[in-house]
Design an enzyme around this catalytic site. Structure first.
Site, PDB file in Angstrom:
ATOM      1  N   ASP A   1       0.872  -1.156   0.000  1.00  0.00           N
ATOM      2  CA  ASP A   1       0.000   0.000   0.000  1.00  0.00           C
ATOM      3  C   ASP A   1       0.923   1.224   0.000  1.00  0.00           C
ATOM      4  O   ASP A   1       2.122   1.105   0.283  1.00  0.00           O
ATOM      5  CB  ASP A   1      -0.901  -0.034   1.240  1.00  0.00           C
ATOM      6  CG  ASP A   1      -1.870   1.124   1.292  1.00  0.00           C
ATOM      7  OD1 ASP A   1      -2.420   1.496   0.235  1.00  0.00           O
ATOM      8  OD2 ASP A   1      -2.079   1.652   2.389  1.00  0.00           O
ATOM      9  N   ARG A   2       0.387   2.394  -0.304  1.00  0.00           N
ATOM     10  CA  ARG A   2       1.244   3.581  -0.372  1.00  0.00           C
ATOM     11  C   ARG A   2       1.145   4.435   0.888  1.00  0.00           C
ATOM     12  O   ARG A   2       2.042   4.426   1.728  1.00  0.00           O
ATOM     13  CB  ARG A   2       0.869   4.406  -1.618  1.00  0.00           C
ATOM     14  CG  ARG A   2       1.896   5.467  -1.960  1.00  0.00           C
ATOM     15  CD  ARG A   2       1.404   6.412  -3.023  1.00  0.00           C
ATOM     16  NE  ARG A   2       0.608   7.465  -2.392  1.00  0.00           N
ATOM     17  CZ  ARG A   2      -0.009   8.429  -3.046  1.00  0.00           C
ATOM     18  NH1 ARG A   2       0.030   8.479  -4.370  1.00  0.00           N
ATOM     19  NH2 ARG A   2      -0.698   9.351  -2.395  1.00  0.00           N
ATOM     20  N   ASP A   3       0.045   5.169   1.034  1.00  0.00           N
ATOM     21  CA  ASP A   3      -0.110   6.105   2.144  1.00  0.00           C
ATOM     22  C   ASP A   3      -0.206   5.348   3.473  1.00  0.00           C
ATOM     23  O   ASP A   3      -1.000   4.430   3.609  1.00  0.00           O
ATOM     24  CB  ASP A   3      -1.356   6.964   1.946  1.00  0.00           C
ATOM     25  CG  ASP A   3      -1.317   7.762   0.644  1.00  0.00           C
ATOM     26  OD1 ASP A   3      -0.220   8.170   0.242  1.00  0.00           O
ATOM     27  OD2 ASP A   3      -2.384   7.961   0.040  1.00  0.00           O
TER      28      ASP A   3
ATOM     29  N   THR B   1      -2.716   0.895  -4.509  1.00  0.00           N
ATOM     30  CA  THR B   1      -3.209   1.971  -3.664  1.00  0.00           C
ATOM     31  C   THR B   1      -4.592   2.461  -4.073  1.00  0.00           C
ATOM     32  O   THR B   1      -4.842   2.701  -5.262  1.00  0.00           O
ATOM     33  CB  THR B   1      -2.188   3.140  -3.654  1.00  0.00           C
ATOM     34  OG1 THR B   1      -2.679   4.199  -2.855  1.00  0.00           O
ATOM     35  CG2 THR B   1      -1.856   3.642  -5.048  1.00  0.00           C
ATOM     36  N   ASN B   2      -5.469   2.561  -3.102  1.00  0.00           N
ATOM     37  CA  ASN B   2      -6.770   3.195  -3.319  1.00  0.00           C
ATOM     38  C   ASN B   2      -6.536   4.702  -3.352  1.00  0.00           C
ATOM     39  O   ASN B   2      -5.915   5.244  -2.451  1.00  0.00           O
ATOM     40  CB  ASN B   2      -7.739   2.855  -2.181  1.00  0.00           C
ATOM     41  CG  ASN B   2      -8.195   1.407  -2.205  1.00  0.00           C
ATOM     42  OD1 ASN B   2      -8.082   0.713  -3.206  1.00  0.00           O
ATOM     43  ND2 ASN B   2      -8.732   0.954  -1.089  1.00  0.00           N
ATOM     44  N   GLN B   3      -7.039   5.359  -4.372  1.00  0.00           N
ATOM     45  CA  GLN B   3      -6.845   6.809  -4.521  1.00  0.00           C
ATOM     46  C   GLN B   3      -8.173   7.470  -4.870  1.00  0.00           C
ATOM     47  O   GLN B   3      -8.391   7.961  -5.983  1.00  0.00           O
ATOM     48  CB  GLN B   3      -5.761   7.096  -5.562  1.00  0.00           C
ATOM     49  CG  GLN B   3      -4.379   6.690  -5.130  1.00  0.00           C
ATOM     50  CD  GLN B   3      -3.877   7.485  -3.936  1.00  0.00           C
ATOM     51  OE1 GLN B   3      -4.134   8.676  -3.815  1.00  0.00           O
ATOM     52  NE2 GLN B   3      -3.172   6.815  -3.034  1.00  0.00           N
TER      53      GLN B   3
END
Length: 180
Positions: free
Chosen positions: A7-9, A51-53
């Site tokens: 995941d990113r954030d 990633t969910n954006q």
């Protein structure tokens, strides 16, 4: 082939409290995250961001701006000696969209693009239970980072291991005889 899904954030970079990362200047790596990514790239055949954006779907930013942020991330990781093989993102605001975690559309896209991925030898690292469900659905090992929320009591059906940071987990990976 073994893949690392991240995941990113809240995993690689600091989350922007109550908002989104709108441009690369707001993208702040967690302490030692770059070092962790370089070390982990040596242990996995592929490294992916999933990633969910939702900020794109809500019209708070353009897809082009998001791609600029991701290019910045890739450039920084490459400059440090690591690699990101691909970034997959879900801009939809619909929680049921096939690509929005915990749904597995991004994993299936990765498999389409890199057909030799073996999900059973792969790892998903995230800071939300939706990340863990995504990983478990694809039969990956799951690593929960409690960077943005309290640790979760183990055992937990969705979490194999948990750590304070990506760097903390990376140290166990590089110091273990098994690769993950």
């Amino acid at each position: 082939m073994k893949a690392l899904f991240l995941d990113r954030d809240g995993v690689i970079n600091e989350e922007k409290d109550g908002s989104y990362i709108f441009h690369k200047d707001e993208f702040i790596f967690y302490e030692n995250a770059l070092k962790a990514l370089v070390q982990l790239a040596k242990k996995f055949d592929y490294v992916f961001i999933v990633t969910n954006q939702r900020g794109v779907g809500r019209g708070f930013m353009t897809e082009a701006a998001l791609r600029d942020i991701h290019q910045h991330l890739i450039d920084e990781v490459n400059a440090a000696g690591g690699k990101i093989d691909s970034v997959y993102f879900a801009p939809s605001i619909d929680s049921n969209h096939s690509h929005r975690k915990p749904n597995v559309g991004m994993a299936l896209d990765a498999k389409r693009d890199f057909p030799d991925i073996d999900f059973r030898q792969s790892v998903m690292v995230g800071n939300n239970l939706s990340d863990m469900k995504f990983g478990k659905t694809m039969e990956m090992k799951t690593i929960f980072l409690h960077t943005t929320q309290a640790p979760i009591s183990l055992p937990h059906e969705l979490i194999d291991e948990q750590y304070d940071s990506l760097y903390a987990w990376s140290q166990t990976v590089i110091n273990s005889p098994s690769e993950n």
